[in-house]
Design a protein around this motif. Structure first.
Motif, mmCIF file in Angstrom:
data_model
loop_
_atom_site.group_PDB
_atom_site.id
_atom_site.type_symbol
_atom_site.label_atom_id
_atom_site.label_comp_id
_atom_site.label_asym_id
_atom_site.label_seq_id
_atom_site.Cartn_x
_atom_site.Cartn_y
_atom_site.Cartn_z
ATOM 1 N N ILE A 10 1.322 -1.130 -0.409
ATOM 2 C CA ILE A 10 -0.139 0.389 0.189
ATOM 3 C C ILE A 10 0.830 1.000 0.063
ATOM 4 O O ILE A 10 1.913 1.124 0.833
ATOM 5 C CB ILE A 10 -0.966 0.099 1.361
ATOM 6 C CG1 ILE A 10 -1.816 -1.173 1.486
ATOM 7 C CG2 ILE A 10 -1.892 1.310 1.102
ATOM 8 C CD1 ILE A 10 -2.785 -1.148 0.503
ATOM 9 N N ASN A 12 1.179 6.046 -0.729
ATOM 10 C CA ASN A 12 0.206 6.805 -1.505
ATOM 11 C C ASN A 12 0.898 7.821 -2.647
ATOM 12 O O ASN A 12 1.812 7.111 -3.496
ATOM 13 C CB ASN A 12 0.413 8.705 -0.748
ATOM 14 C CG ASN A 12 2.049 7.970 -0.043
ATOM 15 O OD1 ASN A 12 2.100 7.340 0.884
ATOM 16 N ND2 ASN A 12 2.192 9.536 -0.662
ATOM 17 N N THR A 56 -3.410 4.580 -2.619
ATOM 18 C CA THR A 56 -4.538 5.044 -2.439
ATOM 19 C C THR A 56 -4.220 7.282 -2.212
ATOM 20 O O THR A 56 -3.229 7.269 -2.166
ATOM 21 C CB THR A 56 -4.797 5.334 -0.709
ATOM 22 O OG1 THR A 56 -5.409 5.915 -0.633
ATOM 23 C CG2 THR A 56 -3.264 5.447 0.103
ATOM 24 N N ASP A 57 -5.317 7.584 -2.788
ATOM 25 C CA ASP A 57 -4.993 8.696 -2.695
ATOM 26 C C ASP A 57 -6.140 9.797 -1.662
ATOM 27 O O ASP A 57 -6.537 10.648 -2.288
ATOM 28 C CB ASP A 57 -6.174 9.403 -4.410
ATOM 29 C CG ASP A 57 -7.537 8.089 -3.890
ATOM 30 O OD1 ASP A 57 -8.148 8.272 -2.812
ATOM 31 O OD2 ASP A 57 -7.680 8.465 -4.718
ATOM 32 N N ASN A 59 -8.530 8.230 -0.354
ATOM 33 C CA ASN A 59 -9.828 8.219 -0.114
ATOM 34 C C ASN A 59 -9.829 6.960 0.480
ATOM 35 O O ASN A 59 -9.787 5.079 -0.290
ATOM 36 C CB ASN A 59 -11.117 7.584 -1.612
ATOM 37 C CG ASN A 59 -12.099 7.434 -1.713
ATOM 38 O OD1 ASN A 59 -12.736 6.763 -0.708
ATOM 39 N ND2 ASN A 59 -12.639 8.301 -2.940
ATOM 40 N N VAL A 60 -10.497 6.500 1.346
ATOM 41 C CA VAL A 60 -10.877 5.605 2.498
ATOM 42 C C VAL A 60 -11.344 4.465 1.954
ATOM 43 O O VAL A 60 -11.084 3.988 2.425
ATOM 44 C CB VAL A 60 -10.856 5.807 4.314
ATOM 45 C CG1 VAL A 60 -11.751 6.180 4.466
ATOM 46 C CG2 VAL A 60 -10.346 5.194 4.845
ATOM 47 N N LYS A 62 -12.074 4.222 -0.874
ATOM 48 C CA LYS A 62 -11.031 2.372 -1.943
ATOM 49 C C LYS A 62 -10.098 1.927 -0.932
ATOM 50 O O LYS A 62 -10.532 0.347 -1.113
ATOM 51 C CB LYS A 62 -10.983 3.630 -2.903
ATOM 52 C CG LYS A 62 -11.774 3.744 -4.015
ATOM 53 C CD LYS A 62 -10.930 4.665 -5.250
ATOM 54 C CE LYS A 62 -11.561 5.224 -5.463
ATOM 55 N NZ LYS A 62 -10.176 6.973 -6.224
ATOM 56 N N LEU A 63 -9.867 2.557 -0.052
ATOM 57 C CA LEU A 63 -8.638 1.967 0.551
ATOM 58 C C LEU A 63 -8.784 0.315 1.181
ATOM 59 O O LEU A 63 -8.871 -0.455 1.078
ATOM 60 C CB LEU A 63 -8.099 2.531 1.666
ATOM 61 C CG LEU A 63 -7.184 1.563 2.302
ATOM 62 C CD1 LEU A 63 -5.699 1.208 1.773
ATOM 63 C CD2 LEU A 63 -6.487 3.477 3.399
ATOM 64 N N CYS A 79 2.944 3.467 2.914
ATOM 65 C CA CYS A 79 2.729 5.497 2.735
ATOM 66 C C CYS A 79 2.533 5.861 4.141
ATOM 67 O O CYS A 79 2.776 6.478 5.569
ATOM 68 C CB CYS A 79 0.605 4.400 3.549
ATOM 69 S SG CYS A 79 -0.601 4.476 2.443
ATOM 70 N N VAL A 82 -1.213 11.089 2.671
ATOM 71 C CA VAL A 82 -2.612 11.100 1.767
ATOM 72 C C VAL A 82 -3.024 12.058 1.685
ATOM 73 O O VAL A 82 -2.887 13.219 1.942
ATOM 74 C CB VAL A 82 -3.288 10.360 3.281
ATOM 75 C CG1 VAL A 82 -4.807 10.242 2.354
ATOM 76 C CG2 VAL A 82 -3.677 8.987 3.466
ATOM 77 N N VAL A 92 -3.548 6.731 8.590
ATOM 78 C CA VAL A 92 -3.165 4.776 7.775
ATOM 79 C C VAL A 92 -3.290 3.772 8.366
ATOM 80 O O VAL A 92 -3.819 2.299 8.282
ATOM 81 C CB VAL A 92 -2.384 4.991 6.191
ATOM 82 C CG1 VAL A 92 -2.578 3.507 5.498
ATOM 83 C CG2 VAL A 92 -2.568 5.876 5.467
#
Lengths: 345, 366
Positions: A10, A12, A56-57, A59-60, A62-63, A79, A82, A92
């Motif tokens: 994962i 960012n 990840t952008d 958007n929790v 989607k995560l 990460c 964010v 995160v």
């Protein structure tokens, strides 16, 4: 490790990937360069596990759906922020903990603590670990009073990756200090950390492991002797990330370093103590400076140092005898092993 | 109550104490006879501590908080379970009243706030770093010590072999490093010799699966202090003194799990709290001063309850900071924050509305 052991990498997404509207001068290149390393790490993970990858952008939702779908045995956590918000680094990690997913590197509390440079120095000072004298210039404070010895260095309190570290960061008098603090307050909207500047060798200490199985990798030094006379001997943002600048070309990482054995031992002791005091896990880099009397001082501790192929951490691992793939595997093993650790004696 | 922010869409996020685990259902045989015995990790994981859900709230408390907030706001209760995230997306609250404590690890109290930070939903109380820091008692004490705020001399024991290196003299006070709500603090937590120390440390390492915090045992009075506010406007509510004379004879003068959850029942409440504390104004000022400093140094927001104990020189020492204080509603529940508020003339409703108001103002929701 079982062959069906699943690892999700994962990381960012760089800020600019979010789309238009962000002026380029605010784009944090240190994040975008990290992406270059993602593929390399992912290939290394694929060799040892059933690996997946997710950027990840912020958007929790989607995560969450990704982790819910993959249900990885382990997250390889890269990460660092964010969106443009480095303080979300610990958030995160908290989400992994909420979902009971083990992850590589330090826990949420340590990540949050280390992002706050003054908090780290408070804790180190309590344990009598040498770190430069400091004070925090609060955002809303009007008066700047201190009893530190110039020259001083001024940093934003809560950024990493050398953000806002420039030649002007080193100040020689009260006026320069005042101006630089104002610059940090205005442009970064956060408190400024002011420290006594230690004009000396800069040493990076890479540490790998946990508990009994811990290794200090060969030391690296950032040589700055070829910097122009009027440049302060510091690793600026340019020096770290901007190829072609005077700072980049004249700050050269050397590993292993030519340094006397007694000093190496001192550095090792301080680095390992710091690692333990701050409850670091799996891997980390401790940055130090050596003053003119040969005393090491801890400047900063990075709980998730850059792992791209040309990074200092990887160089140190190579000198130690670990290939890139073996380094990534070691970090994974550290995370798995410590989950098993439980002993009364 | 005209001065309060009104008509916000508020989500109340909580953890519900399972119904079949009553706080007084303490099986002493299972929980006090482990001295000297070593457990394997597997055995430990199957074992339920008597106080595993002590930090979670009862339906009664959750209803009371909801009713209080509903005086001025639209309140939706959301349980901090696996659906909390989708429920937040569904209800899109303007602000969250957070009393969730969750369960996994040292960041447990930070998890819902971390999620809310992601969703950019404001919430009452402290930020994730403060919540997690306060659950690490040694980290908290290191920070307090740096700022020269008195706190008992201490060390952290991660395995039994470290016991011989302890340089603090007996009697000692031993507790789990990462618990709140008096969890893991029993009458036996005060130890007078090495044998007792080993047995209590071992119990913590095994049953709580975490390091033990070993402190110099402070012999003086104990207080708990409720604070409300932000920045330069933090109010200290009337100080609550723990009246140890009310405890059964021959037990240690500490606010143990037994004192909090077993000997003190709704049917026969212990007369254990004195509020406002009958203390000299000098001592009161000293206590208020270190509580305000502590609130600031740990960067608490909106509210917190701070436990204090006097050493042999009558100097107030910080024991711990609760950035998510307990708020049981009824007078006979003997919950300290509401008690201190009542003593200041602040009703339960007003207290909760104040906390929400403080968070709303901090987030410009006015």
């Amino acid at each position: 490790m079982e062959s069906d052991f699943s690892i999700s990498l994962i990381y960012n997404l760089p800020v600019f990937a979010e789309g238009a509207g962000i002026p380029t001068e605010n784009v944090d290149l240190s994040q975008s360069q990290i992406q270059e390393g993602i593929d390399t790490i992912f290939s290394a993970l694929k060799q040892i596990s059933n690996a997946s990858v997710f950027g990840t952008d912020g958007n929790v939702e989607k995560l969450f759906s990704f982790l819910d779908l993959e249900k990885p045995d382990l997250v390889f956590n890269l990460c660092e922020s964010v969106g443009h918000d480095a303080s979300k680094e610990m958030c995160v990690a908290s989400m992994y903990e909420l979902m009971s997913i083990n992850y590589t590197g330090s826990n949420a509390l340590t990540l949050g603590t280390l992002l706050n440079k003054s908090r780290v120095k408070e804790i180190l000072s309590y344990h009598k670990i040498p770190t430069p004298k400091f004070f925090v210039a609060k955002l809303n404070s009007k008066k700047i009073s201190h009893n530190l010895q110039f020259p001083l260095i001024v940093k934003p309190l809560k950024e990493d990756a050398s953000i806002a570290i420039e030649n002007e960061s080193v100040v020689k008098n009260q006026t320069e200090l005042f101006n630089r603090i104002k610059y940090i307050h205005t442009n970064f909207n956060q408190d400024a950390l002011v420290e006594e500047f230690i004009d000396g060798r800069e040493i990076n200490v890479a540490i790998l492991g946990n508990g009994e199985n811990i290794n200090v990798l060969p030391l690296s030094e950032i040589e700055m002797t070829s910097l122009p006379e009027n440049f302060p001997k510091i690793v600026t943002y340019n020096a770290k990330w901007m190829k072609g600048t005077i700072e980049f070309e004249n700050t050269i990482r050397v590993c292993p370093v030519n340094i006397e054995q007694k000093l190496i031992e001192k550095i090792h002791t301080i680095a390992l103590e710091s690692y333990e005091i701050l409850s670091l896990r799996d891997y980390a880099r401790v940055d130090m400076r050596i003053d003119k009397f040969g005393n090491p001082f801890v400047l900063e501790i990075n709980p998730n140092p850059d792992l791209s192929t040309d990074s200092g951490f990887v160089a140190a691992a190579n000198v130690f005898g670990l290939t890139y793939e073996k380094l990534i595997e070691s970090i994974v093993n550290c995370a798995i092993e410590r989950e098993k650790v439980f002993c009364v004696n | 109550m005209n001065s309060f922010v009104q008509d916000l869409d508020v989500a109340l996020i909580y953890n519900l104490k399972p119904e079949n685990i009553e706080s007084n259902q303490c099986d002493e045989k299972n929980n006090f006879n482990n001295n000297g015995k070593k457990f394997l990790a597997e055995e430990v994981s199957q074992k339920k501590n008597v106080d595993v859900f002590a930090e979670w709230d009862s339906q009664e408390t959750i209803d009371a908080v909801k009713n209080s907030l509903s005086v001025l706001h639209n309140v939706i209760p959301i349980e901090a379970n696996e659906n909390v995230f989708s429920n937040l997306l569904l209800h899109k609250p303007q602000i969250v009243f957070n009393v969730s404590e969750c369960i996994n690890g040292i960041s447990r109290e930070a998890q819902i706030p971390a999620m809310l930070d992601f969703l950019s939903i404001p919430y009452t109380g402290s930020e994730p770093l403060t919540l997690a820091t306060c659950l690490d008692k040694s980290r908290t004490k290191e920070i307090l010590s740096y700022y020269k705020i008195p706190t008992a001399q201490f060390c952290v024991i991660e395995n039994l072999s470290q016991i011989d290196s302890i340089e603090i003299s007996f009697p000692l006070f031993v507790k789990p490093l990462h618990e709140g709500s008096s969890k893991g603090i029993f009458n036996s937590s005060v130890v007078k010799n090495k044998k007792e120390l080993v047995s209590v440390v071992e119990k913590i390492l095994v049953e709580y699966n975490q390091p033990a915090l070993v402190e110099k045992y402070l012999t003086g009075k104990e207080f708990t202090v409720a604070l409300l506010g932000n920045g330069n406007d933090v109010k200290v509510l009337p100080i609550v003194e723990i009246n140890f004379d009310s405890l059964p004879k021959n037990v240690n003068p500490i606010f143990s799990y037994e004192a909090k959850w077993i000997w003190d029942t709704k049917e026969s409440p212990l007369d254990i709290f004195e509020c406002p504390a009958k203390i000299s104004s000098t001592l009161k000022n000293k206590i208020e001063k270190i509580c305000l400093e502590t609130f600031k140094v740990l960067r608490c927001r909106d509210w917190a309850r701070i436990d204090i104990r006097l050493d042999e020189f009558e100097t107030p020492n910080i024991i711990e900071i609760n950035p998510l204080p307990g708020i049981l509603p009824k007078v006979e529940d003997n919950s300290c924050f509401p008690k201190a508020a009542r003593s200041a003339g602040i009703s339960y409703d007003e207290l909760l509305l104040t906390v929400l108001h403080l968070a709303a103002v901090r987030n410009n929701l006015t």
